[in-house]
Design a protein around this motif. Sequence first.
Motif, mmCIF file in Angstrom:
data_model
loop_
_atom_site.group_PDB
_atom_site.id
_atom_site.type_symbol
_atom_site.label_atom_id
_atom_site.label_comp_id
_atom_site.label_asym_id
_atom_site.label_seq_id
_atom_site.Cartn_x
_atom_site.Cartn_y
_atom_site.Cartn_z
ATOM 1 N N PRO A 26 0.377 -18.999 -4.053
ATOM 2 C CA PRO A 26 -0.099 -18.902 -2.668
ATOM 3 C C PRO A 26 0.579 -17.836 -1.811
ATOM 4 O O PRO A 26 -0.102 -17.049 -1.136
ATOM 5 C CB PRO A 26 0.159 -20.304 -2.111
ATOM 6 N N PHE A 27 1.906 -17.782 -1.817
ATOM 7 C CA PHE A 27 2.599 -16.808 -0.963
ATOM 8 C C PHE A 27 2.428 -15.387 -1.491
ATOM 9 O O PHE A 27 2.321 -14.435 -0.715
ATOM 10 C CB PHE A 27 4.087 -17.161 -0.855
ATOM 11 N N LEU A 28 2.380 -15.249 -2.811
ATOM 12 C CA LEU A 28 2.154 -13.927 -3.402
ATOM 13 C C LEU A 28 0.765 -13.431 -3.031
ATOM 14 O O LEU A 28 0.594 -12.263 -2.664
ATOM 15 C CB LEU A 28 2.310 -14.001 -4.916
ATOM 16 N N MET A 29 -0.237 -14.298 -3.113
ATOM 17 C CA MET A 29 -1.593 -13.893 -2.770
ATOM 18 C C MET A 29 -1.680 -13.456 -1.317
ATOM 19 O O MET A 29 -2.241 -12.398 -0.993
ATOM 20 C CB MET A 29 -2.575 -15.041 -3.009
ATOM 21 N N ALA A 30 -1.114 -14.267 -0.410
ATOM 22 C CA ALA A 30 -1.156 -13.922 1.012
ATOM 23 C C ALA A 30 -0.371 -12.641 1.287
ATOM 24 O O ALA A 30 -0.794 -11.794 2.087
ATOM 25 C CB ALA A 30 -0.600 -15.080 1.839
ATOM 26 N N GLY A 31 0.766 -12.485 0.612
ATOM 27 C CA GLY A 31 1.569 -11.286 0.823
ATOM 28 C C GLY A 31 0.872 -10.027 0.357
ATOM 29 O O GLY A 31 0.872 -9.001 1.053
ATOM 30 N N VAL A 32 0.277 -10.085 -0.826
ATOM 31 C CA VAL A 32 -0.463 -8.928 -1.347
ATOM 32 C C VAL A 32 -1.644 -8.617 -0.427
ATOM 33 O O VAL A 32 -1.907 -7.449 -0.105
ATOM 34 C CB VAL A 32 -0.946 -9.211 -2.780
ATOM 35 N N ARG A 33 -2.342 -9.649 -0.015
ATOM 36 C CA ARG A 33 -3.504 -9.473 0.857
ATOM 37 C C ARG A 33 -3.145 -8.696 2.120
ATOM 38 O O ARG A 33 -3.756 -7.670 2.435
ATOM 39 C CB ARG A 33 -4.074 -10.841 1.231
ATOM 40 N N PHE A 34 -2.149 -9.164 2.852
ATOM 41 C CA PHE A 34 -1.833 -8.548 4.135
ATOM 42 C C PHE A 34 -1.080 -7.233 3.991
ATOM 43 O O PHE A 34 -1.257 -6.324 4.811
ATOM 44 C CB PHE A 34 -1.041 -9.530 5.000
ATOM 45 N N THR A 35 -0.267 -7.099 2.943
ATOM 46 C CA THR A 35 0.448 -5.845 2.744
ATOM 47 C C THR A 35 -0.524 -4.717 2.418
ATOM 48 O O THR A 35 -0.429 -3.615 2.977
ATOM 49 C CB THR A 35 1.493 -5.979 1.627
ATOM 50 N N ILE A 36 -1.468 -4.984 1.514
ATOM 51 C CA ILE A 36 -2.452 -3.964 1.163
ATOM 52 C C ILE A 36 -3.328 -3.619 2.362
ATOM 53 O O ILE A 36 -3.548 -2.439 2.674
ATOM 54 C CB ILE A 36 -3.321 -4.431 -0.024
ATOM 55 N N ALA A 37 -3.838 -4.640 3.046
ATOM 56 C CA ALA A 37 -4.703 -4.391 4.208
ATOM 57 C C ALA A 37 -3.951 -3.636 5.291
ATOM 58 O O ALA A 37 -4.476 -2.684 5.880
ATOM 59 C CB ALA A 37 -5.228 -5.719 4.749
ATOM 60 N N GLY A 38 -2.713 -4.038 5.554
ATOM 61 C CA GLY A 38 -1.921 -3.368 6.578
ATOM 62 C C GLY A 38 -1.619 -1.930 6.209
ATOM 63 O O GLY A 38 -1.695 -1.029 7.057
ATOM 64 N N ALA A 39 -1.268 -1.687 4.944
ATOM 65 C CA ALA A 39 -0.951 -0.335 4.504
ATOM 66 C C ALA A 39 -2.179 0.573 4.577
ATOM 67 O O ALA A 39 -2.080 1.732 5.015
ATOM 68 C CB ALA A 39 -0.401 -0.368 3.074
ATOM 69 N N ILE A 40 -3.327 0.056 4.168
ATOM 70 C CA ILE A 40 -4.563 0.855 4.237
ATOM 71 C C ILE A 40 -4.879 1.226 5.677
ATOM 72 O O ILE A 40 -5.139 2.397 5.999
ATOM 73 C CB ILE A 40 -5.742 0.085 3.614
ATOM 74 N N LEU A 41 -4.851 0.237 6.557
ATOM 75 C CA LEU A 41 -5.194 0.491 7.954
ATOM 76 C C LEU A 41 -4.168 1.406 8.617
ATOM 77 O O LEU A 41 -4.527 2.283 9.418
ATOM 78 C CB LEU A 41 -5.295 -0.833 8.719
#
Length: 291
Positions: A37-52
């Motif tokens: 769960p925490f890995l999924m949420a972390g990957v999700r927001f890190t990738i989205a944040g880095a792209i944006l």
Amino acid sequence: MKIKNQGLLIVLALFCTYFIWGSTYLAIRFGIESFPPFLMAGVRFTIAGAILYCVMRFFGAPNPTRQQWLGATAVGIFLPALGNGTVCYVQQTVSSSVAALSIATAPIWMAIFSSIWGHKITSKEWLGIAVGLAGIVLLNVGGSLHGELASAMLLIFAAASWSFGSVWSKRLDMPDGLMASASQMLAGGVVLLMVSSLQGETWPQTISQKSWGAMLFLVVLGSLVAYSAYQYLLKTVRPLVASSNTFVNPVVAFIVGIWFANEHVTTTEFIALGVILIGVFLVLSASNKEI
């Protein structure tokens, strides 16, 4: 013309938070079938944040100042990390529809936390708070959370964390425009990855197509689109109005959960949904303008 355009943007942003976020609870359930769960949420927001962040810098947006990074990090901790990360963790044992129903109390917590900055809670808001909390009690006594005290408390904590961060964000120094969303998601994602590491989570050896699809949905629509839309609403309208998505999210979560995952919703949970939404309506329809 500017007012009309702003009105259209508000409507579009509300639509994103209403229907996309209502579906993210099921996407989280599909995602944690493979990802911790925490890995999924972390990957999700890190990738989205880095792209944006990269996109905004490419188009000339200034890098956030130190003070803005501090503000964005604070909001990133309360919203993506504590708010969404806790929901991901709890959904290991709780259905997506029940998780969405518990988070529907966010406007009630916002009304409470707004009093810290001088907002006087009206009698109508107090009534809404009481009704909404009664719905949560009903959900715990007769719904899927019966006997799941830890899960219930964690979901309440998630809603309260998200609400506090949303209200506080209007008082913090933030980057302009979408750079605020980028920095918040990036900071929150990094915090979640740190928590994941401390929990000993590891990258899964096999990942199903369903989980990959859920991750893609969460990154693109749930984060880049809907989270940015929510941040726009927080900057443009009252936090309580920005959180009006809590009216629609549980209904959408119920529908997609039943339709795509065969989730069973009890009569008590439907009644709790109605009670909570009545409480949220009373809070949102209060005439007092929030400070």
